[in-house]
Design a protein around this motif. Structure first.
Motif, PDB file in Angstrom:
ATOM      1  N   UNK A 318      20.376  18.366  -8.176  1.00 57.94           N
ATOM      2  CA  UNK A 318      20.051  17.694  -6.922  1.00 57.94           C
ATOM      3  C   UNK A 318      20.997  16.527  -6.681  1.00 57.94           C
ATOM      4  N   UNK A 319      21.296  16.289  -5.425  1.00 52.86           N
ATOM      5  CA  UNK A 319      22.123  15.136  -5.047  1.00 52.86           C
ATOM      6  C   UNK A 319      21.260  13.878  -4.990  1.00 52.86           C
ATOM      7  N   UNK A 320      21.904  12.751  -4.745  1.00 61.39           N
ATOM      8  CA  UNK A 320      21.163  11.488  -4.683  1.00 61.39           C
ATOM      9  C   UNK A 320      20.172  11.489  -3.517  1.00 61.39           C
ATOM     10  N   UNK A 321      20.571  12.012  -2.372  1.00 55.83           N
ATOM     11  CA  UNK A 321      19.659  12.068  -1.220  1.00 55.83           C
ATOM     12  C   UNK A 321      18.476  12.987  -1.501  1.00 55.83           C
ATOM     13  N   UNK A 322      18.720  14.113  -2.157  1.00 51.45           N
ATOM     14  CA  UNK A 322      17.629  15.028  -2.480  1.00 51.45           C
ATOM     15  C   UNK A 322      16.696  14.427  -3.532  1.00 51.45           C
ATOM     16  N   UNK A 323      17.245  13.671  -4.476  1.00 51.24           N
ATOM     17  CA  UNK A 323      16.396  13.013  -5.474  1.00 51.24           C
ATOM     18  C   UNK A 323      15.500  11.964  -4.826  1.00 51.24           C
ATOM     19  N   UNK A 324      16.040  11.180  -3.916  1.00 51.30           N
ATOM     20  CA  UNK A 324      15.216  10.179  -3.225  1.00 51.30           C
ATOM     21  C   UNK A 324      14.114  10.843  -2.412  1.00 51.30           C
ATOM     22  N   UNK A 325      14.443  11.927  -1.760  1.00 50.17           N
ATOM     23  CA  UNK A 325      13.435  12.646  -0.979  1.00 50.17           C
ATOM     24  C   UNK A 325      12.321  13.179  -1.873  1.00 50.17           C
ATOM     25  N   UNK A 326      12.688  13.740  -3.032  1.00 49.35           N
ATOM     26  CA  UNK A 326      11.685  14.258  -3.962  1.00 49.35           C
ATOM     27  C   UNK A 326      10.796  13.143  -4.512  1.00 49.35           C
ATOM     28  N   UNK A 327      11.369  11.983  -4.796  1.00 50.12           N
ATOM     29  CA  UNK A 327      10.581  10.868  -5.312  1.00 50.12           C
ATOM     30  C   UNK A 327       9.622  10.328  -4.251  1.00 50.12           C
ATOM     31  N   UNK A 328      10.088  10.179  -3.031  1.00 50.66           N
ATOM     32  CA  UNK A 328       9.234   9.665  -1.974  1.00 50.66           C
ATOM     33  C   UNK A 328       8.076  10.614  -1.688  1.00 50.66           C
ATOM     34  N   UNK A 329       8.298  11.907  -1.778  1.00 47.38           N
ATOM     35  CA  UNK A 329       7.211  12.856  -1.592  1.00 47.38           C
ATOM     36  C   UNK A 329       6.142  12.717  -2.668  1.00 47.38           C
ATOM     37  N   UNK A 330       6.487  12.186  -3.818  1.00 48.65           N
ATOM     38  CA  UNK A 330       5.547  12.002  -4.929  1.00 48.65           C
ATOM     39  C   UNK A 330       5.042  10.579  -5.043  1.00 48.65           C
ATOM     40  N   UNK A 331       5.290   9.758  -4.047  1.00 52.64           N
ATOM     41  CA  UNK A 331       4.792   8.388  -4.060  1.00 52.64           C
ATOM     42  C   UNK A 331       5.598   7.434  -4.902  1.00 52.64           C
ATOM     43  N   UNK A 341      22.031   7.757  -9.800  1.00 49.86           N
ATOM     44  CA  UNK A 341      21.443   9.091  -9.894  1.00 49.86           C
ATOM     45  C   UNK A 341      20.758   9.301 -11.239  1.00 49.86           C
ATOM     46  N   UNK A 342      21.270   8.685 -12.289  1.00 47.88           N
ATOM     47  CA  UNK A 342      20.635   8.814 -13.604  1.00 47.88           C
ATOM     48  C   UNK A 342      19.240   8.212 -13.595  1.00 47.88           C
ATOM     49  N   UNK A 343      19.072   7.058 -12.948  1.00 48.58           N
ATOM     50  CA  UNK A 343      17.754   6.442 -12.848  1.00 48.58           C
ATOM     51  C   UNK A 343      16.815   7.300 -12.008  1.00 48.58           C
ATOM     52  N   UNK A 344      17.313   7.843 -10.912  1.00 54.65           N
ATOM     53  CA  UNK A 344      16.475   8.675 -10.055  1.00 54.65           C
ATOM     54  C   UNK A 344      16.030   9.935 -10.785  1.00 54.65           C
ATOM     55  N   UNK A 345      16.922  10.551 -11.538  1.00 55.29           N
ATOM     56  CA  UNK A 345      16.536  11.723 -12.321  1.00 55.29           C
ATOM     57  C   UNK A 345      15.559  11.347 -13.431  1.00 55.29           C
ATOM     58  N   UNK A 346      15.710  10.153 -13.980  1.00 61.03           N
ATOM     59  CA  UNK A 346      14.757   9.697 -14.995  1.00 61.03           C
ATOM     60  C   UNK A 346      13.353   9.535 -14.423  1.00 61.03           C
ATOM     61  N   UNK A 347      13.235   8.977 -13.213  1.00 60.79           N
ATOM     62  CA  UNK A 347      11.927   8.854 -12.564  1.00 60.79           C
ATOM     63  C   UNK A 347      11.316  10.229 -12.305  1.00 60.79           C
ATOM     64  N   UNK A 348      12.125  11.151 -11.831  1.00 64.93           N
ATOM     65  CA  UNK A 348      11.622  12.497 -11.551  1.00 64.93           C
ATOM     66  C   UNK A 348      11.190  13.198 -12.833  1.00 64.93           C
TER      67      UNK A 348
END
Length: 379
Positions: A318-331, A341-348
């Motif tokens: 996933x790209x950075x924009x797709x990771x942010x979208x996935x995180x926001x959908x999960x609150x 991007x590493x931090x965003x993937x870690x949250x996911x």
């Protein structure tokens, strides 16, 4: 007259010759014997004496001694090593400050002009001729905006064939849809439901569209949104979710306390469903039963999306924009302090690991409600 020797002469001659032989032998011994000039205390061994090897031969190898630790690193006891806590690498995003208020000084007309100017700069809309008058420039802008909206509606219509091809492939026994294809079908379905109302507004009162983008952005299809409008919609959605996070901290702490023992929280026992809807970015208007229906529908979709993410490498593609979208959908609202991007993937990955655990008696919705309580309480 010849003289005669006595008879005893031969015996005497024999004795004389023997005496001479003895003297010669003694002289030979004195000449052949070498006198030692070294002191008597010499350590050299006598001749023909076997030389001993002074090196000790070890028949069994001795154990290797460990190297000494450097002085800068003090040795640790085993009890100290075991008691040292390990900090988890993956965790939900944490926010320290509430969101700043959104600038509302510009009117809807000024925002519309700003959106058109940014679209022209990005090449989304064609620029009017340079030698055109003020009136003709306005006519050109209206024409290009209407053309953009009609092309967006046409895109929705043409995407129907792509969605039909994906569904027919899966029904005929071909490859199953990927996560990207499933999201494409979901976006098409949402845009198709908005098609008729938006077309009516576009034909009757086209000038109301900037107000829709400002006050009712969910009514716009994804193919009929200008870049400036899209940015403003995302900023407002981010602000609303962060506001719900700070405004309903007590609600999320109560959810954590309720599911502390069981590991899940039933949807029927949820006290304030509107707070959870706000954290998930869902509409909050209406009675609590309507909000509970929204939560159930959204979390069931998230549950199936989690399975697809686990199958496809936990979001590694996933790209950075797709990771942010996935995180926001999960609150999970990405924190500005950790934008990589590493931090965003870690949250996911934290979310996927937590939701993969299914305590006895839990369901996909009830388990995710407890995870939302952990996110909202910022623990």
């Amino acid at each position: 007259m010849a003289l005669r020797l006595p008879n005893s002469i031969p015996g005497n001659a024999f004795l004389l010759s023997r005496h001479r032989f003895a003297n010669q032998v003694s002289a030979f011994r004195l000449v052949s014997t070498a006198t030692s000039t070294k002191p008597t205390g010499s350590k050299n061994p006598p001749p023909n004496t076997p030389i001993r090897n002074s090196k000790k031969i070890e028949l069994k190898p001795s154990p290797v001694k460990p190297a000494a630790l450097p002085e800068s690193i003090p040795p640790q006891l085993p009890s100290q090593i075991q008691d040292t806590p390990k900090k988890p690498h993956y965790q939900p995003p944490c926010h320290r400050h509430p969101p700043e208020p959104i600038d509302t000084s510009l009117s809807a007309l000024e925002l519309a002009k700003q959106d058109i100017a940014s679209a022209v700069e990005l090449g989304v809309l064609a620029a009017p001729p340079k030698d055109a008058s003020q009136f003709m420039r306005l006519v050109y802008q209206v024409f290009y905006v209407l053309k953009f909206y009609f092309m967006g509606l046409r895109t929705i219509y043409t995407r129907r064939d792509e969605v039909s091809a994906i569904r027919s492939r899966a029904k005929s026994g071909g490859a199953l849809p990927t996560r990207a294809e499933l999201r494409f079908i979901k976006n098409y379905t949402q845009d198709a439901l908005k098609l008729i109302p938006f077309a009516v507004i576009l034909i009757i009162a086209e000038e109301l569209i900037p107000f829709l983008a400002l006050y009712a952005p969910r009514m716009l299809p994804s193919t009929c949104v200008l870049p400036g409008q899209r940015d403003r919609i995302e900023v407002k959605a981010y602000h609303n979710q962060l506001t719900a996070l700070f405004s309903h901290r007590g609600v999320f702490e109560a959810i954590c306390e309720q599911g502390k023992q069981s590991g899940f929280v039933p949807l029927s026992s949820l006290g304030n469903a509107g707070a959870v809807c706000g954290l998930l970015g869902l509409p909050t208007w209406g009675p609590s039963q309507l909000n509970a229906w929204r939560i159930r529908k959204h979390l069931n979709y998230i549950s199936s999306d989690d399975e697809m993410l686990r199958k496809e490498g936990y979001g590694q593609h996933l790209s950075a924009a797709e990771l942010k979208e996935a995180l926001l959908e999960r609150g999970m609202i990405p924190a500005p302090e950790r934008p990589s991007e590493e931090d965003l993937r870690g949250h996911l990955k934290w979310w996927l690991d937590k939701t993969e655990v299914s305590p006895e008696g839990s369901k996909p919705v009830s388990r995710r409600l407890l995870i939302l309580g952990l996110i909202g309480s910022q623990k």
